[in-house]
Each structure stands twice: as C-alpha cells, then as structure tokens.
Scaffold this motif. Structure first.
Motif, PDB file in Angstrom:
ATOM      1  N   ALA A  54      16.355 -31.439  39.241  1.00 18.78           N
ATOM      2  CA  ALA A  54      15.621 -32.641  39.647  1.00 18.78           C
ATOM      3  C   ALA A  54      15.907 -33.802  38.698  1.00 18.78           C
ATOM      4  O   ALA A  54      15.696 -34.962  39.053  1.00 18.78           O
ATOM      5  CB  ALA A  54      14.125 -32.355  39.690  1.00 18.78           C
ATOM      6  N   ARG A  55      16.417 -33.493  37.504  1.00 22.68           N
ATOM      7  CA  ARG A  55      16.757 -34.515  36.528  1.00 22.68           C
ATOM      8  C   ARG A  55      18.257 -34.777  36.451  1.00 22.68           C
ATOM      9  O   ARG A  55      18.743 -35.367  35.505  1.00 22.68           O
ATOM     10  CB  ARG A  55      16.188 -34.132  35.170  1.00 22.68           C
ATOM     11  CG  ARG A  55      14.710 -34.470  35.113  1.00 22.68           C
ATOM     12  CD  ARG A  55      13.888 -33.475  34.350  1.00 22.68           C
ATOM     13  NE  ARG A  55      12.462 -33.789  34.506  1.00 22.68           N
ATOM     14  CZ  ARG A  55      11.712 -33.378  35.518  1.00 22.68           C
ATOM     15  NH1 ARG A  55      12.232 -32.643  36.473  1.00 22.68           N
ATOM     16  NH2 ARG A  55      10.444 -33.705  35.598  1.00 22.68           N
ATOM     17  N   GLY A  56      18.986 -34.265  37.456  1.00 21.47           N
ATOM     18  CA  GLY A  56      20.395 -34.612  37.586  1.00 21.47           C
ATOM     19  C   GLY A  56      21.404 -33.598  37.097  1.00 21.47           C
ATOM     20  O   GLY A  56      22.607 -33.801  37.266  1.00 21.47           O
ATOM     21  N   LEU A  57      20.984 -32.502  36.487  1.00 17.75           N
ATOM     22  CA  LEU A  57      21.938 -31.503  36.039  1.00 17.75           C
ATOM     23  C   LEU A  57      22.381 -30.646  37.225  1.00 17.75           C
ATOM     24  O   LEU A  57      21.650 -30.506  38.208  1.00 17.75           O
ATOM     25  CB  LEU A  57      21.334 -30.616  34.951  1.00 17.75           C
ATOM     26  CG  LEU A  57      21.392 -31.208  33.537  1.00 17.75           C
ATOM     27  CD1 LEU A  57      20.401 -32.318  33.359  1.00 17.75           C
ATOM     28  CD2 LEU A  57      21.165 -30.127  32.508  1.00 17.75           C
ATOM     29  N   VAL A  58      23.567 -30.076  37.116  1.00 19.36           N
ATOM     30  CA  VAL A  58      24.136 -29.261  38.191  1.00 19.36           C
ATOM     31  C   VAL A  58      24.406 -27.859  37.647  1.00 19.36           C
ATOM     32  O   VAL A  58      25.052 -27.704  36.606  1.00 19.36           O
ATOM     33  CB  VAL A  58      25.456 -29.890  38.711  1.00 19.36           C
ATOM     34  CG1 VAL A  58      26.094 -29.007  39.772  1.00 19.36           C
ATOM     35  CG2 VAL A  58      25.211 -31.292  39.222  1.00 19.36           C
ATOM     36  N   LEU A  59      23.908 -26.853  38.349  1.00 18.72           N
ATOM     37  CA  LEU A  59      24.091 -25.467  37.921  1.00 18.72           C
ATOM     38  C   LEU A  59      25.552 -25.049  38.042  1.00 18.72           C
ATOM     39  O   LEU A  59      26.187 -25.263  39.073  1.00 18.72           O
ATOM     40  CB  LEU A  59      23.217 -24.536  38.762  1.00 18.72           C
ATOM     41  CG  LEU A  59      23.278 -23.053  38.389  1.00 18.72           C
ATOM     42  CD1 LEU A  59      22.657 -22.815  37.006  1.00 18.72           C
ATOM     43  CD2 LEU A  59      22.578 -22.216  39.431  1.00 18.72           C
ATOM     44  N   VAL A  60      26.064 -24.439  36.978  1.00 20.53           N
ATOM     45  CA  VAL A  60      27.409 -23.865  36.977  1.00 20.53           C
ATOM     46  C   VAL A  60      27.307 -22.345  37.101  1.00 20.53           C
ATOM     47  O   VAL A  60      27.916 -21.742  37.967  1.00 20.53           O
ATOM     48  CB  VAL A  60      28.190 -24.251  35.694  1.00 20.53           C
ATOM     49  CG1 VAL A  60      29.538 -23.556  35.646  1.00 20.53           C
ATOM     50  CG2 VAL A  60      28.336 -25.758  35.579  1.00 20.53           C
ATOM     51  N   GLU A  61      26.509 -21.737  36.220  1.00 19.26           N
ATOM     52  CA  GLU A  61      26.302 -20.287  36.242  1.00 19.26           C
ATOM     53  C   GLU A  61      24.923 -19.971  35.698  1.00 19.26           C
ATOM     54  O   GLU A  61      24.321 -20.768  34.985  1.00 19.26           O
ATOM     55  CB  GLU A  61      27.344 -19.560  35.375  1.00 19.26           C
ATOM     56  CG  GLU A  61      28.750 -19.603  35.932  1.00 19.26           C
ATOM     57  CD  GLU A  61      29.699 -18.765  35.110  1.00 19.26           C
ATOM     58  OE1 GLU A  61      29.586 -17.525  35.188  1.00 19.26           O
ATOM     59  OE2 GLU A  61      30.529 -19.339  34.403  1.00 19.26           O
ATOM     60  N   ARG A  62      24.460 -18.767  36.032  1.00 20.79           N
ATOM     61  CA  ARG A  62      23.137 -18.319  35.596  1.00 20.79           C
ATOM     62  C   ARG A  62      23.236 -16.898  35.070  1.00 20.79           C
ATOM     63  O   ARG A  62      23.984 -16.079  35.608  1.00 20.79           O
ATOM     64  CB  ARG A  62      22.189 -18.379  36.794  1.00 20.79           C
ATOM     65  CG  ARG A  62      20.792 -17.988  36.489  1.00 20.79           C
ATOM     66  CD  ARG A  62      19.933 -18.170  37.706  1.00 20.79           C
ATOM     67  NE  ARG A  62      18.607 -17.661  37.383  1.00 20.79           N
ATOM     68  CZ  ARG A  62      17.615 -17.645  38.220  1.00 20.79           C
ATOM     69  NH1 ARG A  62      17.787 -18.096  39.446  1.00 20.79           N
ATOM     70  NH2 ARG A  62      16.461 -17.177  37.863  1.00 20.79           N
ATOM     71  N   ASN A  63      22.493 -16.600  34.024  1.00 21.59           N
ATOM     72  CA  ASN A  63      22.445 -15.254  33.420  1.00 21.59           C
ATOM     73  C   ASN A  63      23.832 -14.699  33.122  1.00 21.59           C
ATOM     74  O   ASN A  63      24.206 -13.623  33.586  1.00 21.59           O
ATOM     75  CB  ASN A  63      21.676 -14.275  34.317  1.00 21.59           C
ATOM     76  CG  ASN A  63      20.222 -14.619  34.412  1.00 21.59           C
ATOM     77  OD1 ASN A  63      19.630 -15.091  33.458  1.00 21.59           O
ATOM     78  ND2 ASN A  63      19.640 -14.410  35.577  1.00 21.59           N
ATOM     79  N   VAL A  64      24.578 -15.417  32.324  1.00 20.85           N
ATOM     80  CA  VAL A  64      25.919 -14.995  31.930  1.00 20.85           C
ATOM     81  C   VAL A  64      25.777 -14.072  30.727  1.00 20.85           C
ATOM     82  O   VAL A  64      25.270 -14.481  29.686  1.00 20.85           O
ATOM     83  CB  VAL A  64      26.812 -16.210  31.582  1.00 20.85           C
ATOM     84  CG1 VAL A  64      28.210 -15.751  31.236  1.00 20.85           C
ATOM     85  CG2 VAL A  64      26.828 -17.206  32.713  1.00 20.85           C
TER      86      VAL A  64
END
Length: 159
Positions: A54-64
């Motif tokens: 919501a603040r403009g960041l974009v997810l690349v990966e999660r729980n690496v």
C-alpha cells in the motif's frame, strides 16, 4: 508422554509423528494445521506485505530460506532491493518487536541477505537495504512501525 519418553519425533509444518518408548505400540501420527506460532507468523507477514504494498513496495519473494537464515519478505522500493524482517508482538509482550532483534539476529539477517544476493545475480547492481517492520497489537488492525535501513553492515549503511 514426557520428552524423554518419546523415541522419535519428526516435526514438519503439517505433520507430527511421535513414538512412545514406554508403549511402542502407540504411534501418534496427526495431520495437523501449522503450529499456532507459525500461523500467527504467516498472518503477520501477510499483513506486513499488504501494508508495504500500500506504500508502493513490490513483492519479489517471501519466506526465502537458506542454511544460514531466512528472509521474511524481499521487495522492491523503486530500484532499491528491500529485505524486510517482520516482527510481531501481541499487546501484552514484555519486549517490543523492534527491540527483539539482537546482534545474533542481525548477523543472521546479514548473512542470509549476502547469500540471497549471491544467488540472485539479477539484483547485483541494485542498492540494498534491510528494513524492520514491527507489528504490534491485534493482527486484524495492527500498529505498524517501519524502521528503514534498520540493519547495517557498517556505520555508513553501505554494503
């Protein structure tokens, strides 16, 4: 049974198997949902992801996961690669979520971040920072404290 009475314990996210040494014929095998702390952690990470997006960041990966640590969220803030450590504490916790990151955890984050960058050459030319998103209170509507560039490799904050 006590811890000593268990002959073999295999814990996985969705499967727990235990053998009681005092009664070998008893085998407890359950297909259970994740442990409560895992579920709460997943919910906190999901809230953090949505809050940051919501603040403009974009997810690349999660729980690496790597042998030397885990990265909760890897995101892009413009061209900058942001590694986000998500910390959650319920309202009654003695220590706040941000304070719970000690020098050992910081070292683990830095090693995991270095491993991530080595394994993802496409980010080699991106600036990198490690942020902490501290959530507290009710997870339905948590209070969020975003500590940008919270973990640094040196006093200048440069990699």
């Amino acid at each position: 049974p006590s811890r000593h009475a268990l002959g073999a314990v295999s814990r996985r996210r969705h499967r727990v198997a235990a053998v009681d040494c005092h009664h070998p014929s008893r085998l407890a095998l359950t297909m259970a949902s994740p442990e409560p702390t895992v579920r709460v952690g997943n919910r906190a990470e999901e809230r953090a992801r949505a809050w940051l997006e919501a603040r403009g960041l974009v997810l690349v990966e999660r729980n690496v996961r790597f042998r030397n640590g885990e990265l909760d969220l890897v995101m892009l803030d413009g061209r900058e690669l942001v590694i986000v450590e998500v910390r959650y504490r319920a309202s009654g916790a003695m220590v706040g979520p941000a304070v719970s990151i000690d020098s050992r955890k910081r070292g683990r984050l830095l090693r995991a971040a270095a491993t991530y960058l080595q394994s993802r050459p496409r980010f080699a030319d991106h600036p990198v920072r490690i942020d902490v998103l501290a959530l507290s209170g009710d997870l339905a509507a948590p209070h969020c404290d975003w500590l940008r560039d919270a973990v640094r490799t040196d006093d200048t904050g440069r990699w």
